[in-house]
Scaffold this active site. Structure first.
Site, short mmCIF file in Angstrom:
data_model
loop_
_atom_site.label_atom_id
_atom_site.label_comp_id
_atom_site.label_asym_id
_atom_site.label_seq_id
_atom_site.Cartn_x
_atom_site.Cartn_y
_atom_site.Cartn_z
N THR A 1 9.35 -1.62 -1.55
CA THR A 1 8.68 -2.92 -1.44
C THR A 1 7.17 -2.81 -1.60
OG1 THR A 1 8.57 -4.90 -0.05
CG2 THR A 1 8.39 -2.80 1.09
N LYS A 2 6.63 -1.60 -1.44
CA LYS A 2 5.18 -1.41 -1.51
C LYS A 2 4.62 -1.61 -2.91
CE LYS A 2 4.65 -0.45 2.90
NZ LYS A 2 3.91 -1.33 3.81
N ASP A 3 5.49 -1.61 -3.93
CA ASP A 3 5.01 -1.95 -5.28
C ASP A 3 4.33 -3.31 -5.28
OD1 ASP A 3 6.21 0.36 -6.15
OD2 ASP A 3 7.64 -0.61 -7.49
N THR B 1 3.58 3.38 -0.01
CA THR B 1 2.42 2.67 -0.56
C THR B 1 1.65 3.58 -1.50
OG1 THR B 1 2.25 1.32 1.43
CG2 THR B 1 0.34 1.36 -0.01
#
Length: 346
Positions: free
Chosen positions: A47-49, A79
């Site tokens: 999800t850090k994209d 991240t």
């Protein structure tokens, strides 16, 4: 007329629009419909994209980032990978201060993506000069033309999810979502998504998952920071030993704590029941749902969305490694090591 090929300019165009998958086997006996937002489908496998691209492009738009600059960040691994990936495409140098709790798999991936990595001791206070927070801050001061992303205290962390993850979940559930369950580390994912969903329907219940050894749950309930709650734990990217301003505690209805051991086994259970090879925090989110179901949180009308933050490949030396699991004392009479069905042909 020849159909136009669907071709992307680069991997960054693949960020977001991750699938919502209904969980049917691991949820047997649990009331309601349970769905997983599987963020491992992002090109950087987490999800850090979303925040890496959003924050960097905002910095470019404001003139803070210029060609050839250096991006510095504090990360438990995900991240950092996403920032390194974006930096490659956009032409920035990347320096990462990483917690020693991060798996060797994550650290090797960061180096493979061209980042310079500083591995910092995990079990020191946030204001200790050796902590990854302070190391990143020092490097930012020392390196000319550098930008410190500082995801723990960056409002854009929440904005990225308000503008992408929240709308996606609302659309995918046709506005019928009743519960959002997500792990809380920096707090950006849960907070930004929660803000959007609650704007659409204030009745959506948002539940954060916290770790034993972290201060978040007690702070949410009392608004007091209790250093006595802090002790070492194994889950990466979940919980904190400080209070991130990237967490909107008012957007979260309650927190549930999960153990290292149960979260690890639940992640492995997801692979064996749903065919979903997901990370440690995904196991923690699923474990939190199990505990909530046991407490009677859901009914037949519940539409529950869990956010599974990353891919299981980041944890091959940890929760998917029987030797590591055994060393942690995670295998016992209830949870024994899986039989190794391997036959070598000579």
């Amino acid at each position: 007329m020849k159909e136009e090929l669907q071709v992307y300019d680069n991997v960054l165009q693949l960020i977001g629009n991750t699938p919502l998958i209904q969980l049917k086997k691991i949820t047997q006996g649990i009331k309601g419909d349970i769905f997983a937002k599987v963020e491992g489908f992002n090109p950087g496998h987490s999800t850090k994209d979303r925040i890496a691209l959003y924050i960097i492009e905002e910095a470019e738009r404001k003139g803070i980032l210029k060609p050839g600059d250096t991006i510095i960040e504090t990360t438990s691994g995900n991240t950092g990978f996403s920032i390194a990936m974006v930096s490659i495409i956009k032409g920035y140098e990347c320096i990462l201060a990483v917690s020693s709790k991060s798996s060797n798999d994550k650290i090797d991936m960061l180096r493979t993506m061209g980042a310079k990595v500083y591995v910092c001791p995990a079990n020191v206070a946030a204001d200790d000069p050796r902590s990854y927070y302070q190391v990143a801050h020092r490097l930012h001061q020392e390196i000319k033309d550098s930008v410190y992303i500082n995801q723990y205290f960056n409002e854009l962390n929440m904005d990225a999810h308000f503008s992408s993850t929240g709308p996606e979940i609302w659309k995918q559930t046709e506005g019928k979502i009743t519960h959002l369950i997500a792990c809380s580390g920096t707090g950006g994912t849960i907070s930004g998504t929660a803000r959007y969903l609650k704007e659409q329907n204030p009745e959506v219940k948002v539940i954060g998952i916290d770790a034993y050894g972290s201060v978040l749950k007690k702070y949410h309930e009392t608004r007091e920071f209790d250093a006595e709650e802090i002790y070492p734990y194994r889950i990466e990217g979940l919980g904190k030993n400080l209070i991130p301003t990237a967490t909107d505690f008012d957007a979260i209805d309650k927190f549930v704590k999960v153990t290292d051991e149960e979260s690890a086994h639940t992640a492995r259970e997801l692979a064996k029941t749903e065919g979903l090879f997901v990370g440690y925090t995904s196991g923690a989110a699923m474990q939190g749902l199990k505990q909530l179901a046991h407490e009677g949180e859901f009914d037949e009308n519940s539409k529950v969305v869990l956010i599974f933050p990353d891919h299981g490949s980041r944890y091959m030396s940890k929760i998917y490694n029987d030797k590591w699991m055994n060393e942690q004392g995670f295998f016992d009479t209830q949870n024994e090591a899986a039989a190794q069905e391997i036959e070598f042909i000579k």
